[in-house]
Structure formats: C-alpha cells, structure tokens
Scaffold this active site. Sequence first.
Site, PDB file in Angstrom:
ATOM      1  CD1 TRP A 361      -3.154   9.565   1.813  1.00 22.55           C
ATOM      2  CD2 TRP A 361      -4.924   8.792   1.891  1.00 22.55           C
ATOM      3  NE1 TRP A 361      -2.986   8.922   3.114  1.00 22.55           N
ATOM      4  CE2 TRP A 361      -4.315   8.215   2.884  1.00 22.55           C
ATOM      5  CE3 TRP A 361      -6.475   8.547   1.628  1.00 22.55           C
ATOM      6  CZ2 TRP A 361      -4.952   7.270   3.845  1.00 22.55           C
ATOM      7  CZ3 TRP A 361      -6.838   7.686   2.433  1.00 22.55           C
ATOM      8  CH2 TRP A 361      -6.265   6.798   3.316  1.00 22.55           C
ATOM      9  CG  ASP A 362      -3.325  13.017   5.268  1.00 23.76           C
ATOM     10  OD1 ASP A 362      -2.916  12.213   4.366  1.00 23.76           O
ATOM     11  OD2 ASP A 362      -2.729  12.949   6.329  1.00 23.76           O
ATOM     12  CD  GLU A 488       1.648   5.389   4.719  1.00 31.03           C
ATOM     13  OE1 GLU A 488       2.600   5.490   5.501  1.00 31.03           O
ATOM     14  OE2 GLU A 488       0.793   6.114   4.624  1.00 31.03           O
ATOM     15  CE  LYS A 592       1.953   4.598   9.242  1.00 25.34           C
ATOM     16  NZ  LYS A 592       2.869   5.395   8.150  1.00 25.34           N
ATOM     17  CD  GLN A 593      -2.687   4.820   7.073  1.00 24.02           C
ATOM     18  OE1 GLN A 593      -1.510   4.900   7.348  1.00 24.02           O
ATOM     19  NE2 GLN A 593      -3.137   5.778   6.437  1.00 24.02           N
TER      20      GLN A 593
END
Length: 786
Positions: A361-362, A488, A592-593
């Site tokens: 998806w980046d 994630e 995580k992000q």
Amino acid sequence: MITHRSYGVAPWALRERHLNLDVLPQSESVFALSNGHIGWRGNLDEGEPHGLPGSYLNGVHETHPLPYAEAGYGYPESGQTVIDVTNGKIIRLLVDDEPFDLRYGRLRSHERVLDLREGVLRRTCQWTSPAGTTVRVRSTRLVSLTQRAIAAVAYEVEAVDSEARVVVQSELVANEQLPERDGDPRAAVALESPLEPEEHFADGPRLRLVHRTRRTGLRVGAAADHLVTAPGSVTTSGESRDDVARLTATTVLEPGQTLRVEKLVAHGWSGTRSLPAVADQVDAALSAAAYGGWQGLVDEQRAYLDDFWARADVEVDGDEEIQQAVRFALFHVLQAGARAEQRALPAKGLTGSGYDGHAFWDTETFVLPLLTYTAPGAVTEALRWRQNTLPAARERAAQLGLKGAAFPWRTIDGSEGSAYWPAGTAAFHVNADIADAVVRHTLVTGDTDFERDTGLELLVETARLWRSLGHHDPHGAFHIDGVTGPDEYSAVVDDNTYTNLMARANLLAAADAAERHPERADRLGVDDEESAAWRDAAHAMHIPYDPELGVHEQHAGFTRHQRWDFRGTRADQYPLMLHFPYFDLYRKQVVKQADLVLALYKCGDRFDEEQVARDFAYYEPLTVRDSSLSACCQAVIAAQVGHLDLAYDYLTEAAMMDLRDLENNTRDGLHIASLAGTWTALVAGFGGMRHQGPVVDFAPRLPERLSRLAFSLGLRDTCLRVEIRPRHVTYELVGGDSLTIRHYGEPVTLDGEKPRRLDIPAAREAGPPPEQPPHRRPGRRGGHGA
C-alpha cells in the site's frame, strides 16, 4: 551513511570521497540507477567486492512455496521473489596481467558522484597495482529515462606514469552468486541460479544472452554493443557460453593515453513471446540506442531531468542536508516510477531485493501523491497496473466470500504473496488506498478519460468489497469488523478508524463517479440500488470515539487496552516485532506506525482542529515508529498542531532514512515511501497543503531552522509555485490562465499575471510538545536543542 567522513553535502549531488567497504552494501543502494523498468544497483564496475549484486527487471520474479505449520483455507500457496537478472554493468580490467581489485595494490583515490541533474553515476579512481603500475579509471553510468530498455556505461582507463598493457573485459553475466540470507525477515529470499540458459551469442562488439526463469517461465534477454577507442591499435574478441558473454579489448597505453569503451546494454522480458522474439526485442532496442550513441543518451537524460526539475524541485534554505536529501528523494522516487509502465512500484523500487521486491500500500498512499503533482503520467500507468490485476483481486475476494476485489497486501504479479494472514488477508485498507489514489489523480489532472476507462472500474470493485465486508447494526450504523489497519501491532480488529474513513471516501467516490459515467457504470453492472447502498453505508460509517478521554480510538476498544510497558523495554529491543510475540503486541496500546494520525492527515476534513491536537497528543507516546512509513505522517500533523520543531525532527528522520541507514536495512534497497515522505513532510507539513476537494488549501508555517521553502505543483493545465518565508508566502501561477486556492481558509484567485504575496497569521500557542516512548524520540534537529 552521509555522516561518515567519506560523504559530503551538496545541493545537486551525492558525493562519496573515499571508498568504505564497511558500508559498501548501503552505498550500492544509494547509488542505484533505475527507470522503473530496469534497475542497476550501484555495484563497482569490476563486480567485486560487492555487498549485494543486483540487476532487476520490473515484474521478473520467481515463485516459491509458502510453508505453513498448519494449513488453512484461503492461505496463499506461493510466494513471489524478485530475482537478479543478467548483469550488464560488469567491466573488468587487468593491468599488466593483474586484476584491478581495490582490495589489492594501493588505492590512491576513489570518488563516486550521483549527479541528480544529469541522472548519471560518475566514478573516478587512481590505483597502483601490486607490481607498481598506476592507472586512472573513470566511468559514467546511466539507466535511460527516455529509452526504457536501455542502460549504458562509458569506461576509461588511463596510464598515469608508465607504459601499461591493459585488458578490458566487458561482460553480460547471469546467475551471479548472491550472499546468504540473514535472519532479518525483511530481506529477500535468495533463489539460487533462477535462470535457465536458452541462447548465448557473441559477434564482434555485439553480445546477447537469453534465459528463462525456472518456475514462472518468464523469458529474459540482455544484449550489449560496444564502441572501443584508443590512441594505438586495439585487438578485440568476443566469446559466449550459457551464463556469460564477453568482449575483450587489449592495448598498450603510454603515460597519458586512454582506452575508452562505450557500452550500451538492452534489457527485456516477456511471459509470452518466443525466444527469437525476445532476442529481436533487445537487439532492436540496442540498435535504437546506438543511433544516437552514448552522447545522445546523456543529452536525452539531461533534457528529461531539466523538465522534471522545473516542475518538481523543492528548494530549502537554511539546511543544506535537507536540501540535498529532498532532491535525492525526488530523484529516486522518479526513478522508481518513470518508466514502470503498467508494472508495480515496489517498496524498494528497483534498488535492492528487500521485501522480496514486493509492492504494498506504500505505493498509493505515499509514492503516488508525490508523482501525481510532479509526474502524473507515471501515476496513470501505476493505476492501470492495478486495473490489470483486477482478475486476481476478484478471485481473492471470492475466495474470502466477498464481492468486488480484494487487492493483495504484498505482491509482484497481482496475487497475494503474504504468508501471514492477519496482514495478508485482513489489511483490506489497501483497497481504499488505491481508490484514494484514483480520486486524487483525477482531481489533480482532470483526466476524465482515465476516470472513465480505468478509475471507475477500480472504484466500483473496491466499493463492492466494502459493502460486502461491512454491515449495518440494529441502529443503522455501518461497521467494518475484523480488519488490520496501517498499524501492524493491532491486527484483526473492529472498526479501524483509518480503514473506515478511507472506505467511506471510497464508497462516496464510487457512487459519484458512476453518476458521471452512467454508460460505463452500466457496463460494470452498477445500478441505482447498488450506488444508493454505497452512499447509505458511507453516511452511516461508525467512527470509534472515547468520550471519557476525548479522543478517537484507533479501533473500537483500543483505548481500554493495557498500555505497553515502555519503561521496561530496552533500546535494543526495537523493533518490537523482532523481540516480542505478536500476541502480546496485539493486546496492548502500542503503535508500530502512524495509523489514527495518518487518518488525521488523509481524512483531515472529518476532524476539527481541537480533535486533531488531542488525538495527536494521545497517540504520540504510544507510537514507536518501527516502520519507515511513520515519521513523515507524524511530521505533517506535528506541523499542523504547531509543534514545528518536532515536525522538523520527523522530517529529518524521513529524509535521512537511507542516507543514514536508520533502520539498518538500506543494504537491501532504499525505502521509496519514506523518500516520498520527505516531500510530504515539507509540502503538506510546513507548506500546510491539503487537497481533499476541488480547491487546494494551504496553511504554511516554517520552523526556526528554515528561512525559505519553495515548491511547485502541477494542477490540471496549470503549474502553481509556492514560496514560503517566515512571515509571508507568495503564490504564483507559472502556467495556465487562472486558479483558485485557499490560504488559511480564505479563497485566493491567481490569474497568471502577477504573484500574490500574503501574510502568514500569528501562530496559536501550541503548548509543550508531546512525549514519545522512551528510546523512540526522533533525533533532535529543530529549535529545541539542535
């Protein structure tokens, strides 16, 4: 890396002043050249020493079985891995019968320069052989942005202070030995000798090899042509066998004399064409390149990049490192997508084999927004690739008992390649990320043909998935349960806020596009009832909110989870996924992000300013940034809520992800999304740019370190230039007749005759910046102690 004494800071180049073998794998990634179709890692011309040899063709991969301790319905059976194809970079040198090898003899000087304006990698070195003969070697390498199948090298060897007998061996080499895989799960699976020989050829200066992959049956061809010149006589000979084709040139040089080899290399592949057809394909590409020769390629490369930089350059005054880093980032993002042409844009581009060469998806969330405003043709092709993979996505959705299309979490060929089902199956937000890219591309370019022929089908099939995946509760609210959002460390959850908001936008966009293109929508089977169901679901979408804390929940119930024991987590235990079981991560408040924070940016029109500030303050102490995708998003929202120094720290992290090898895996390739995030942090962060409707909004504000920031955006048939200084901003329409934007919420019409200079209002008091988890604070660079 750039902090090492060997590396210097310059506005338009990355210069390595000394060879440092300790960071050779990282430098091979940093100095990689690509055009989106061909990727050449920055290996030394002579091939050895190397960290990771790498020559890649976009889409060329092998498959391998995915092992499972326990089988389950719907698990992907095969993984996909990018492979190292035929290497055309190698030019070996022997000086009086001794191999030119920098590990032997005496290396008197060595410099490599990646020129961002010309798009070439230059190398100059002076070496004395163990027997005492000194030569100067110069090479210039490019991967053509104008001739998709072509890469080239100009190689020179000069005798310095004595007569030298030199032998140059220019080669095509297949099935190079790769280093053994380490324990990092992000590293690629090394497939041994994946290419089966089909043809080898050498005739005069022409070489050719054709191979076929063992499992996927892809036919790969490489051909080379040479022009050899020297002051005296030169003898040349060609030879070939299964995995090597070689041209050998021999001459004797007097001091000051130079042997020059210009090598043109053509790469091509096909899953359907015959061996003669692929051989003819690379030969034809080679003949086309030979027509203009080496200098023609150099001139075309500079002209292409002059045009790109005129539209895309970002100017930063006050920080030379950031200025260099953002141009480095723009260059590599362009290389990743310029000529991909209906192929994926992998997370590492074509700079290394990290993440097995997969696209995530980046691409749609981080890379395509930059390219949409600077190189929109590349975005058209990237989204057409997604359209071409719809059959696999529909098949995957049906396998999961869903309607529409379920796009893969990670892939090369369009099929799901993740063996980890909480991500591979449940990360449905990739569907909405693709839809968001479609909407943005249409909005920016005004390309209604693209929307009708490509965008609508993508919007319809992704909307169908959301409608079948979600459900209305007894009170009418629409829920999407059992999904994994961008974070994630939280998997298979209910009502992930980012996913729900992005799905909401996806559903509305599909319904609107179907109304604009009724005939095409009818052919896709969309009727009024289905379109109305999409709108109903969108308007009823549930967004989790904790009224006691006054913050949005990352997902339903997130804020009642136990907080992670950050104080008890050592600095050497990050990234957490390599030191703790996912089971423990999933049931704790640890991020995580950027996830909810990413929603604040991507879906900012659904939050007011107070909500943004409270949400950001809540999630900052929970976010550990074990992903390179996080810092740029946090930079944008930190700037929005007034923490400009913190935003600057996050900008620096995104910008230096590879130049400083912050995640210790640049050896496997660059982080293309983080590079794109450098642009995002500057343009959306300090430029305050938001584009969530027909009018572009700006709310610029600079941190103390910067005295000026300037950038350009392509908007339909216009080019908008924005120049920001501490107290005012100037908007100028460089091309086009007129454009209306908003400056701090107020409409501003530009007519192209003269720039508009507007004041930047005084900033609101932001209060003290939020804390980050222990050991995870970004490196300080802003005004708070830099």
